[in-house]
Write an enzyme that holds these catalytic residues in place. Structure first.
Site, mmCIF file in Angstrom:
data_model
loop_
_atom_site.group_PDB
_atom_site.id
_atom_site.type_symbol
_atom_site.label_atom_id
_atom_site.label_comp_id
_atom_site.label_asym_id
_atom_site.label_seq_id
_atom_site.Cartn_x
_atom_site.Cartn_y
_atom_site.Cartn_z
ATOM 1 N N GLY A 55 0.792 -1.221 0.000
ATOM 2 C CA GLY A 55 0.000 0.000 0.000
ATOM 3 C C GLY A 55 0.818 1.262 0.000
ATOM 4 N N SER A 56 2.115 1.141 0.192
ATOM 5 C CA SER A 56 3.015 2.289 0.293
ATOM 6 C C SER A 56 3.436 2.784 -1.089
ATOM 7 C CB SER A 56 4.264 1.882 1.100
ATOM 8 O OG SER A 56 5.381 2.659 0.776
#
Length: 225
Positions: A11-12
């Protein structure tokens, strides 16, 4: 070439920028998931790798490097091969523009989207983006749109590592506040092209979807509490 390992979170946006570069370069890279929700980035073991306690972190044999922008520059310089000159040109002024766009992402764009919105969301500090958050993101869209009046991509007329970095942040920003194509036509056209790039579809899109689901879940639960 020594064994490459990337400590990352899908998700980064910074993690995804490095993963996209690895895909373009065809690097065999082992990805080690760091669960940010469970605060695995704050463990003593991870802090030894990166005292700032953020992802991504690259391990290349005995060499350890943090910060996605530094990692992008290192990987393309060390393993770029035939892609190196287009992704990170050696000509001084062309490279300086790429660097400037990377610094813009590091100091402004990523901070206004992730540091100011996503992190507080996961910490339960905000229930939704504020009007100030939206205004700050709109301001960054305006800067990006100005850059894209000068070239087809953010730093040149071909894709560079700056597009991977800013593209990962910009796609994440759409979760918080979508870019208005009428107000920011150059930025919206570039973003649409980035989202159609095979590497963005394969590597970036699943991470954006995951991040969006998580943020909306936290907002929903915070407003229901």
């Amino acid at each position: 070439m020594s064994k490459l390992m990337l400590y990352m979170a899908p998700g980064s946006p910074p993690s995804r920028s490095v993963m996209m570069l690895a895909e373009i370069l065809g690097l065999q890279m082992e990805c080690k998931l760091v669960n940010l929700i469970k605060l695995e980035h704050r463990t003593p073991e991870f802090k030894k790798l990166n005292p700032l306690m953020v992802v991504p972190v690259l391990r290349d044999g005995d060499f350890v490097l943090s910060d996605s922008h530094a990692i992008l520059k290192y990987l393309v310089s060390a393993y770029g091969g035939r892609h190196q000159e287009t992704l990170y040109p050696s000509e001084l002024k062309a490279r300086a523009v790429v660097d400037q766009r990377l610094f813009f992402n590091a100091s402004v764009f990523f901070r206004k989207v992730v540091n100011d919105v996503a992190f507080p969301t996961f910490l339960g500090a905000i229930k939704a983006p504020s009007e100030e958050h939206i205004a700050n993101i709109e301001e960054t869209y305006g800067v990006l749109d100005e850059y894209l009046q000068k070239s087809r991509f953010v730093a040149a007329d071909q894709l560079t590592i700056a597009d991977l970095s800013l593209g990962a942040s910009a796609t994440a920003a759409q979760i918080v506040h979508k870019m208005d194509a009428k107000r920011f036509p150059h930025g919206a056209e570039w973003l649409s092209r980035m989202e159609k790039e095979p590497v963005f579809q394969k590597v970036n899109a699943p991470g954006v979807e995951l991040l969006g689901k998580l943020m909306r879940k936290f907002w929903r639960e915070a407003n229901e509490a």
